[in-house]
Design an enzyme around this catalytic site. Structure first.
Site, mmCIF file in Angstrom:
data_model
loop_
_atom_site.group_PDB
_atom_site.id
_atom_site.type_symbol
_atom_site.label_atom_id
_atom_site.label_comp_id
_atom_site.label_asym_id
_atom_site.label_seq_id
_atom_site.Cartn_x
_atom_site.Cartn_y
_atom_site.Cartn_z
ATOM 1 N N CYS A 1 -6.420 8.896 1.451
ATOM 2 C CA CYS A 1 -6.236 9.080 2.887
ATOM 3 C C CYS A 1 -6.809 10.426 3.316
ATOM 4 O O CYS A 1 -6.339 11.472 2.873
ATOM 5 C CB CYS A 1 -4.772 9.002 3.296
ATOM 6 S SG CYS A 1 -4.596 9.158 5.081
ATOM 7 N N ILE B 1 -13.922 0.872 0.249
ATOM 8 C CA ILE B 1 -13.674 2.280 0.455
ATOM 9 C C ILE B 1 -12.569 2.494 1.492
ATOM 10 O O ILE B 1 -12.346 1.654 2.367
ATOM 11 C CB ILE B 1 -14.942 3.009 0.969
ATOM 12 C CG1 ILE B 1 -15.403 2.403 2.278
ATOM 13 C CG2 ILE B 1 -16.015 3.008 -0.069
ATOM 14 C CD1 ILE B 1 -16.551 3.167 2.974
ATOM 15 N N THR C 1 -11.589 5.368 4.567
ATOM 16 C CA THR C 1 -12.471 5.808 5.648
ATOM 17 C C THR C 1 -13.286 7.044 5.257
ATOM 18 O O THR C 1 -12.941 7.781 4.346
ATOM 19 C CB THR C 1 -11.643 6.140 6.901
ATOM 20 O OG1 THR C 1 -10.637 7.078 6.536
ATOM 21 C CG2 THR C 1 -10.997 4.891 7.464
ATOM 22 N N ASN D 1 0.851 -1.192 0.000
ATOM 23 C CA ASN D 1 0.000 0.000 0.000
ATOM 24 C C ASN D 1 0.887 1.243 0.000
ATOM 25 O O ASN D 1 1.783 1.384 0.825
ATOM 26 C CB ASN D 1 -0.920 -0.029 1.232
ATOM 27 C CG ASN D 1 -1.923 1.101 1.245
ATOM 28 O OD1 ASN D 1 -1.603 2.231 1.596
ATOM 29 N ND2 ASN D 1 -3.160 0.814 0.872
ATOM 30 N N LYS E 1 -6.915 2.643 -4.688
ATOM 31 C CA LYS E 1 -7.836 2.664 -3.546
ATOM 32 C C LYS E 1 -8.556 4.004 -3.471
ATOM 33 O O LYS E 1 -7.935 5.055 -3.358
ATOM 34 C CB LYS E 1 -7.074 2.400 -2.253
ATOM 35 C CG LYS E 1 -7.977 2.326 -1.031
ATOM 36 C CD LYS E 1 -7.288 1.646 0.115
ATOM 37 C CE LYS E 1 -8.141 1.651 1.360
ATOM 38 N NZ LYS E 1 -7.453 1.013 2.483
ATOM 39 N N GLY F 1 -14.793 -2.021 3.968
ATOM 40 C CA GLY F 1 -15.532 -1.033 4.742
ATOM 41 C C GLY F 1 -16.496 -1.774 5.658
ATOM 42 O O GLY F 1 -17.543 -2.237 5.216
ATOM 43 N N GLY G 1 -10.680 -4.345 7.836
ATOM 44 C CA GLY G 1 -9.843 -3.362 8.522
ATOM 45 C C GLY G 1 -10.046 -3.339 10.019
ATOM 46 O O GLY G 1 -9.482 -4.148 10.754
HETATM 47 C C1 LIG Z 1 -6.074 2.785 12.156
HETATM 48 C C2 LIG Z 1 -6.290 2.769 10.656
HETATM 49 C C3 LIG Z 1 -5.234 3.071 9.802
HETATM 50 C C4 LIG Z 1 -5.409 3.056 8.417
HETATM 51 N N1 LIG Z 1 -4.342 3.306 7.591
HETATM 52 C C5 LIG Z 1 -4.486 3.182 6.248
HETATM 53 C C6 LIG Z 1 -3.368 3.315 5.369
HETATM 54 O O1 LIG Z 1 -2.232 3.532 5.798
HETATM 55 N N2 LIG Z 1 -3.573 3.187 4.022
HETATM 56 C C7 LIG Z 1 -4.820 2.910 3.511
HETATM 57 O O2 LIG Z 1 -4.950 2.763 2.300
HETATM 58 N N3 LIG Z 1 -5.889 2.765 4.324
HETATM 59 C C8 LIG Z 1 -5.745 2.896 5.670
HETATM 60 N N4 LIG Z 1 -6.848 2.722 6.488
HETATM 61 C C9 LIG Z 1 -8.169 2.461 5.891
HETATM 62 C C10 LIG Z 1 -8.491 0.983 5.878
HETATM 63 O O3 LIG Z 1 -7.552 0.247 5.121
HETATM 64 C C11 LIG Z 1 -9.900 0.765 5.313
HETATM 65 O O4 LIG Z 1 -9.963 1.289 4.010
HETATM 66 C C12 LIG Z 1 -10.993 1.410 6.140
HETATM 67 O O5 LIG Z 1 -10.703 1.371 7.498
HETATM 68 C C13 LIG Z 1 -12.379 0.768 5.900
HETATM 69 O O6 LIG Z 1 -12.381 -0.585 6.274
HETATM 70 P P1 LIG Z 1 -12.904 -1.112 7.713
HETATM 71 O O7 LIG Z 1 -14.239 -0.491 7.936
HETATM 72 O O8 LIG Z 1 -12.929 -2.587 7.586
HETATM 73 O O9 LIG Z 1 -11.908 -0.615 8.714
HETATM 74 C C14 LIG Z 1 -6.689 2.737 7.879
HETATM 75 C C15 LIG Z 1 -7.740 2.430 8.748
HETATM 76 C C16 LIG Z 1 -7.561 2.429 10.129
HETATM 77 C C17 LIG Z 1 -8.720 2.080 11.022
#
Ligand SMILES: Cc1cc2nc3c(=O)[nH]c(=O)nc-3n(C[C@H](O)[C@H](O)[C@H](O)COP(=O)(O)O)c2cc1C
Ligand SMILES: Cc1cc2nc3c(=O)[nH]c(=O)nc-3n(C[C@H](O)[C@H](O)[C@H](O)COP(=O)(O)OP(=O)(O)OC[C@H]3O[C@@H](n4cnc5c(N)ncnc54)[C@H](O)[C@@H]3O)c2cc1C
Ligand code: FES
Lengths: 304, 244
Positions: A131, A192, A194, A100, A166, A244, A266
């Site tokens: 991001c 997605i 966040t 990533n 992404k 997501g 995630g």
């Molecule tokens: C603590 C945290 C750190 C994250 N860091 C990244 C990141 O470095 N790069 C990225 O593409 N997404 C990052 N995300 C987003 C997740 O990969 C994911 O897209 C998002 O949380 C939705 O999925 P979920 O609802 O299953 O958490 C992060 C999410 C969390 C909660």
């Protein structure tokens, strides 16, 4: 090939379950808990050209059925990832990994992708143009179809491995961004990231997060993510990785019915470090319950 | 780290501010005082971190303050409730650095891990001295537990309603070989500045996971960014970078 196997840009996955970037570090913390080779693969922490401390703390807040984070891409930088994290990962994980990548300029995306593309352990590049927690980079590329296209074209020109782009949900028209990525040569779309959100502390009457806003994830965002996976997979021909709020085998199946070829998990990993292993273990029984012979047969099944 | 199901065996107020939660279950994941647990509360997405106050092979106790929704809900849990815990989290206090006469300084809920630490220091042959700081007499906790170990803590209260009036630093002018402290950051900073010797401090942070995966809890140190949950919560005095 088992009944759980799927293919992502020509690479076979034993199952469609993929821990999402930022919730699985570079794999080692989880490898101490269980054999992470049970995963389809995983997407490692968003990596940038330089080492980053990230945002000031507090960086975490809670929500009903979810959480907010404003980590701000803390990572040791691409050279340290290649020199230290990947060799350490090679000891415990024997499948291709998703790299990533984040950046603050097209040049930065290009340089980091070029370096990671050259690593034999890397199977795919996941270009994070979504991001919400950094300023002057990240999401600003993902909210404008032209800027997104520019990043994708530049990265594709210097890489040989499949490029997954992404996407951010913080847009009014996700389909136009996805199409721009497809037209510029993206091999897959993941979504997605966040959802921009915030909380206020009633005692201090100030935002909980030092960054003021953060990204919401967890079960709270699942229906929103599912809707976007549905819309995007209908509009593009390249594979879609859905994520997501996924936290169960049922959620994975629902995402795949909406059009996802594979699914990332995630925040669920943070609440339950064994979440992905449990989803994989539960899979066969849940597939039986819904009369699914092979998981790949249901991809996009709800589109009719 | 270990995940396990624990059963509430006791949950009673110590005073208006603090309560003690007693849990039974497999504590083999815990290796040092100062480590913490992440407790999953029904209805809340994130786990809640708490220092282990004391433990034996099949039970542990936590001392908690009700500050928000989660810790208020915790007060209502009856004996018999089953809770999902991650135990043995973080790097605890290093007993090998104690020397003959270590000084333990706890403030508020930071008094809690000092009990388990004191017990293990005594077992290792050290003679710990204890200083406990509170706002006021009504908020005193664990004094009898220290007495039961044969220790006589010096107590300070900010309002002078019990023991020495003022902050814990008022009571620190005793010779000591090393210090261990847990409490509000301003207190720990004053302790570190006042003590002429080396020591260890246990920090608090908002946590996403508690086991090193999310980078939610980062803190800058002289050795670069560290995760409070995994590289800490206990840090050496020499490593600390204080916020301005
Ligand atoms: C603590 C945290 C750190 C994250 N860091 C990244 C990141 O470095 N790069 C990225 O593409 N997404 C990052 N995300 C987003 C997740 O990969 C994911 O897209 C998002 O949380 C939705 O999925 P979920 O609802 O299953 O958490 C992060 C999410 C969390 C909660
Ligand atoms: C390593 C460590 C050890 C701790 N040990 C103790 C202890 O022994 N006794 C005790 O009373 N408290 C302790 N705390 C603080 C305790 O975790 C919080 O008071 C508790 O999480 C508050 O939850 P809530 O739902 O009541 O608050 P809310 O404000 O409703 O919680 C919302 C979110 O913020 C987090 N949060 C809120 N306040 C804090 C805080 N001060 N520190 C960390 N997270 C917070 C919660 O975990 C939750 O994710 C410790 C914290 C850490 C990091
Ligand atoms: S709380 Fe997740 S890394 Fe420390």
């Amino acid at each position: 090939m088992g009944r759980l196997s799927v293919s992502l840009c020509g690479i076979e996955l034993d199952n469609p379950v993929i821990p999402a970037s930022g919730t699985f570090g570079y794999g080692c913390e989880f490898a101490e808990l269980y054999d992470i080779n049970c995963l389809g693969t995983f997407s490692f922490k968003g990596t940038t050209r330089e080492a980053r401390f990230g945002n000031p703390t507090p960086r975490i807040a809670e929500a009903y059925a979810g959480m907010l984070n404003a980590v701000g891409l803390q990572n040791p930088g691409v050279d340290a990832v290649i020199a230290e994290e990947l060799p350490r990962l090679a000891q415990v994980f024997h499948k291709p990994v998703i790299a990533n990548v984040s950046g603050f300029s097209v040049e930065e995306y290009v340089e980091v992708c070029r370096k990671l593309d050259a690593q034999p352990q890397v199977g795919w590049l996941e270009v994070n143009i979504s991001c919400p927690n950094v300023h002057g980079g990240g999401m600003s590329f993902g909210t404008d179809p032209n800027a997104a296209a520019e990043v994708v074209r530049a990265v594709k020109a210097v890489t040989t491995k499949p490029v997954i782009v992404k996407l951010s949900p913080n847009v009014t028209d996700i389909v136009s961004v996805a199409k721009a990525c497809e037209d510029s040569g993206a091999d897959a779309i993941s979504l997605i990231n966040t959802v921009m959100a915030m909380r206020i502390d009633l005692k201090t009457r100030r935002p909980v997060l030092a960054n003021v806003t953060g990204g919401l994830s967890g079960p709270a965002v699942f229906p929103l993510a599912l809707r976007m996976v549905w819309q995007v997979s209908k509009a593009v021909k390249i594979p879609v990785v859905g994520l997501g709020g996924v936290s169960s085998a049922e959620d994975v199946i629902e995402m795949m019915l909406a059009g996802a070829s594979a699914v990332q998990v995630g925040a669920a990993n943070l609440r339950n470090p064994y979440a992905c292993r449990e989803i994989i273990e539960n899979f066969p029984a849940v597939m039986d319950r819904y009369g699914i012979e092979n998981i790949k047969d249901i991809i996009g099944g709800a589109h009719g | 780290m270990k995940q396990g199901i624990f059963t509430v065996t006791g949950n009673s107020p110590l005073n208006a501010r603090y309560a003690r939660l007693a849990l039974s279950g497999d504590t083999s994941g815990i290796s040092a005082p100062g480590q913490f647990v992440e407790l999953s509360l029904p209805g809340f997405f994130l786990r809640r971190p708490f220092s282990v106050c004391d433990w034996d092979s099949s039970s542990l106790t936590l001392v908690y303050e009700s500050v928000g929704k989660g810790t208020r809900a915790l007060r209502e849990l009856p004996a018999g409730t089953r809770l999902d815990l991650l135990t043995g989290l973080g790097k605890g206090f290093d007993l090998s650095r104690a020397g003959a006469e270590p000084l333990l300084i706890g403030g508020g809920s930071g008094v809690s891990p000092m009990l388990g630490l004191a017990r293990r220091l005594l077992e290792s042959g050290a003679r710990p001295r204890i200083i406990l700081g509170f706002n006021t007499r009504d908020e005193l906790i664990l004094l009898e537990d220290f007495h039961a170990l044969g220790l006589s803590p010096t107590v300070t209260t900010a309002d002078g309603s019990f023991g020495i009036r003022g902050f814990v630093t008022e009571a620190m002018s005793v010779p000591h070989s090393f210090f261990y402290t847990c409490g509000p950051e301003a207190m720990m900073r004053a302790v570190a500045e006042k003590s002429p010797v080396s020591g260890q401090l246990s920090f608090d942070a908002r946590m996403g996971c508690g086991f090193g995966a999310c980078m939610g809890c980062a803190r800058m140190t002289v050795n670069g960014p560290k995760r409070v949950c995994r590289d800490g919560p206990v840090f050496d005095k020499e490593e600390i970078v204080w916020a301005d």
